[in-house]
Design a protein around this motif. Structure first.
Motif, mmCIF file in Angstrom:
data_model
loop_
_atom_site.group_PDB
_atom_site.id
_atom_site.type_symbol
_atom_site.label_atom_id
_atom_site.label_comp_id
_atom_site.label_asym_id
_atom_site.label_seq_id
_atom_site.Cartn_x
_atom_site.Cartn_y
_atom_site.Cartn_z
ATOM 1 N N VAL A 1 9.506 14.443 9.612
ATOM 2 C CA VAL A 1 8.218 13.777 9.828
ATOM 3 C C VAL A 1 7.582 13.401 8.493
ATOM 4 O O VAL A 1 7.070 12.286 8.318
ATOM 5 C CB VAL A 1 7.274 14.696 10.639
ATOM 6 C CG1 VAL A 1 5.878 14.081 10.742
ATOM 7 C CG2 VAL A 1 7.854 14.954 12.017
ATOM 8 N N LEU A 2 7.634 14.318 7.535
ATOM 9 C CA LEU A 2 7.083 14.052 6.205
ATOM 10 C C LEU A 2 7.843 12.915 5.530
ATOM 11 O O LEU A 2 7.237 12.027 4.922
ATOM 12 C CB LEU A 2 7.167 15.322 5.353
ATOM 13 C CG LEU A 2 6.708 15.196 3.895
ATOM 14 C CD1 LEU A 2 5.237 14.824 3.824
ATOM 15 C CD2 LEU A 2 6.983 16.495 3.141
ATOM 16 N N ARG A 3 9.162 12.918 5.648
ATOM 17 C CA ARG A 3 9.976 11.872 5.023
ATOM 18 C C ARG A 3 9.609 10.490 5.579
ATOM 19 O O ARG A 3 9.439 9.530 4.833
ATOM 20 C CB ARG A 3 11.457 12.161 5.251
ATOM 21 C CG ARG A 3 12.385 11.229 4.472
ATOM 22 C CD ARG A 3 13.842 11.560 4.760
ATOM 23 N NE ARG A 3 14.151 12.947 4.478
ATOM 24 C CZ ARG A 3 14.401 13.402 3.258
ATOM 25 N NH1 ARG A 3 14.387 12.574 2.226
ATOM 26 N NH2 ARG A 3 14.673 14.688 3.063
ATOM 27 N N ASP A 4 9.487 10.389 6.897
ATOM 28 C CA ASP A 4 9.135 9.107 7.515
ATOM 29 C C ASP A 4 7.770 8.626 7.031
ATOM 30 O O ASP A 4 7.582 7.441 6.736
ATOM 31 C CB ASP A 4 9.115 9.233 9.041
ATOM 32 C CG ASP A 4 10.519 9.359 9.626
ATOM 33 O OD1 ASP A 4 11.494 9.093 8.894
ATOM 34 O OD2 ASP A 4 10.630 9.722 10.812
ATOM 35 N N ALA A 5 6.805 9.540 6.950
ATOM 36 C CA ALA A 5 5.454 9.173 6.531
ATOM 37 C C ALA A 5 5.442 8.674 5.089
ATOM 38 O O ALA A 5 4.786 7.674 4.771
ATOM 39 C CB ALA A 5 4.509 10.359 6.699
ATOM 40 N N VAL A 6 6.169 9.354 4.205
ATOM 41 C CA VAL A 6 6.206 8.968 2.792
ATOM 42 C C VAL A 6 6.893 7.616 2.622
ATOM 43 O O VAL A 6 6.396 6.726 1.927
ATOM 44 C CB VAL A 6 6.905 10.053 1.957
ATOM 45 C CG1 VAL A 6 7.183 9.543 0.540
ATOM 46 C CG2 VAL A 6 6.041 11.306 1.894
ATOM 47 N N VAL A 7 8.054 7.451 3.252
ATOM 48 C CA VAL A 7 8.816 6.204 3.104
ATOM 49 C C VAL A 7 8.005 4.999 3.591
ATOM 50 O O VAL A 7 7.992 3.942 2.954
ATOM 51 C CB VAL A 7 10.155 6.303 3.859
ATOM 52 C CG1 VAL A 7 10.836 4.933 3.935
ATOM 53 C CG2 VAL A 7 11.077 7.298 3.170
ATOM 54 N N LEU A 8 7.316 5.156 4.717
ATOM 55 C CA LEU A 8 6.524 4.050 5.258
ATOM 56 C C LEU A 8 5.341 3.695 4.363
ATOM 57 O O LEU A 8 4.871 2.551 4.369
ATOM 58 C CB LEU A 8 6.024 4.395 6.660
ATOM 59 C CG LEU A 8 7.095 4.427 7.754
ATOM 60 C CD1 LEU A 8 6.496 4.914 9.066
ATOM 61 C CD2 LEU A 8 7.715 3.045 7.953
ATOM 62 N N ALA A 9 4.869 4.654 3.574
ATOM 63 C CA ALA A 9 3.714 4.408 2.710
ATOM 64 C C ALA A 9 4.098 3.828 1.359
ATOM 65 O O ALA A 9 3.236 3.324 0.634
ATOM 66 C CB ALA A 9 2.930 5.710 2.509
ATOM 67 N N LEU A 10 5.375 3.880 0.992
ATOM 68 C CA LEU A 10 5.815 3.417 -0.320
ATOM 69 C C LEU A 10 6.068 1.908 -0.325
ATOM 70 O O LEU A 10 6.503 1.347 0.682
ATOM 71 C CB LEU A 10 7.104 4.146 -0.730
ATOM 72 C CG LEU A 10 6.973 5.632 -1.047
ATOM 73 C CD1 LEU A 10 8.353 6.242 -1.248
ATOM 74 C CD2 LEU A 10 6.100 5.849 -2.279
ATOM 75 N N PRO A 11 5.830 1.244 -1.457
ATOM 76 C CA PRO A 11 6.128 -0.184 -1.557
ATOM 77 C C PRO A 11 7.635 -0.421 -1.642
ATOM 78 O O PRO A 11 8.338 0.303 -2.354
ATOM 79 C CB PRO A 11 5.426 -0.606 -2.851
ATOM 80 C CG PRO A 11 5.403 0.644 -3.683
ATOM 81 C CD PRO A 11 5.240 1.784 -2.708
ATOM 82 N N LEU A 12 8.121 -1.433 -0.944
ATOM 83 C CA LEU A 12 9.545 -1.751 -0.995
ATOM 84 C C LEU A 12 9.925 -2.383 -2.326
ATOM 85 O O LEU A 12 11.063 -2.266 -2.781
ATOM 86 C CB LEU A 12 9.916 -2.699 0.150
ATOM 87 C CG LEU A 12 9.838 -2.106 1.561
ATOM 88 C CD1 LEU A 12 10.123 -3.190 2.599
ATOM 89 C CD2 LEU A 12 10.808 -0.956 1.720
ATOM 90 N N GLN A 13 8.947 -3.057 -2.959
ATOM 91 C CA GLN A 13 9.183 -3.692 -4.254
ATOM 92 C C GLN A 13 8.047 -3.323 -5.207
ATOM 93 O O GLN A 13 7.123 -4.113 -5.420
ATOM 94 C CB GLN A 13 9.286 -5.210 -4.103
ATOM 95 C CG GLN A 13 10.499 -5.657 -3.289
ATOM 96 C CD GLN A 13 10.667 -7.161 -3.289
ATOM 97 O OE1 GLN A 13 9.699 -7.906 -3.169
ATOM 98 N NE2 GLN A 13 11.896 -7.614 -3.434
ATOM 99 N N PRO A 14 8.109 -2.124 -5.781
ATOM 100 C CA PRO A 14 7.032 -1.681 -6.683
ATOM 101 C C PRO A 14 6.992 -2.521 -7.953
ATOM 102 O O PRO A 14 8.032 -2.948 -8.472
ATOM 103 C CB PRO A 14 7.411 -0.231 -6.987
ATOM 104 C CG PRO A 14 8.890 -0.173 -6.781
ATOM 105 C CD PRO A 14 9.181 -1.121 -5.664
#
Length: 214
Positions: free
Chosen positions: A137-150
């Motif tokens: 659950v934590l992994r999904d939340a973090v990945v969805l919040a991160l930019p795909l192209q920082p």
């Protein structure tokens, strides 16, 4: 069924919460980040760095409702100029972990339904005894919040395609490009002068010979 490792810091015990609907427990914990918490080769939480968790565990009829906030430091690389990118991330999440018996009833109700229900079944989280694993659950939340192209900054100009220099450090950076139409003539540029020198030398020798005869 695979048994959870109770020593894992992301595995939580709900025994003290009990099963009376409405029971509530709050948990705050700082723990090391697991590996690969983020987008591979792009940006993520460094393995072993601190993650601060604030969780609210609530007993409901079908299981334990987990609501929480995670705070962590993320690191990555600018996709334009490859400079390091760092930021502080805070994400919210909520997930229901079913009691084993509630999960059996849930699967019985959805038996024989279409592929959509099978997909929903795959996304169901379950308690193992009194324990639940927060990591997926934590992994999904973090990945969805991160930019795909920082990017290091919104107006980052990237790198020079000729030499790789960072253009944001020198916006006027450029290279003089020769017109390709003249490339074939560059090797001939010295020929006329050379020929002229040869003619001039020959003429001078003929003049000297003529003067000697006189």
């Amino acid at each position: 069924m695979n048994r959870l490792d109770h020593r894992d810091p992301l595995v939580f015990d709900t025994h003290e919460l009990g099963r009376r609907a409405g029971s509530l427990r709050k948990v705050s914990r700082t723990l090391p980040a697991p590996a690969d918490l983020g987008i591979e080769d792009v940006i993520g939480v460094p393995a072993g760095s601190d993650i601060e968790l604030d969780l609210r565990l609530e007993s409901v009829v079908e299981g334990v409702l987990v609501t929480g906030t995670a705070s962590a430091h993320v690191e990555g690389e600018c996709v334009r100029c490859l400079e390091p990118v760092e930021d502080d991330l805070e994400v919210d999440f909520q997930e229901l972990y079913y009691y084993p018996e509630s999960d059996e009833r849930h699967r019985a109700r959805t038996a024989g339904t279409d592929d959509l229900d099978e997909e929903s079944e795959d996304e169901t989280y379950r308690l193992e005894g009194d324990f639940f694993d927060l990591q997926p659950v934590l992994r999904d939340a973090v990945v969805l919040a991160l930019p795909l192209q920082p990017v290091c900054q919104e107006d980052c100009l990237g790198l020079c395609s000729e030499c790789g220099a960072r253009l944001s450090d020198d916006p006027a950076h450029h290279h003089d490009a020769a017109d390709p139409r003249w490339a074939a003539l560059q090797g001939l540029s010295a020929a006329p002068g050379d020929e002229g020198d040869g003619i001039k030398t020959s003429g001078t020798r003929e003049g000297l010979a003529e003067n000697q005869e006189k």
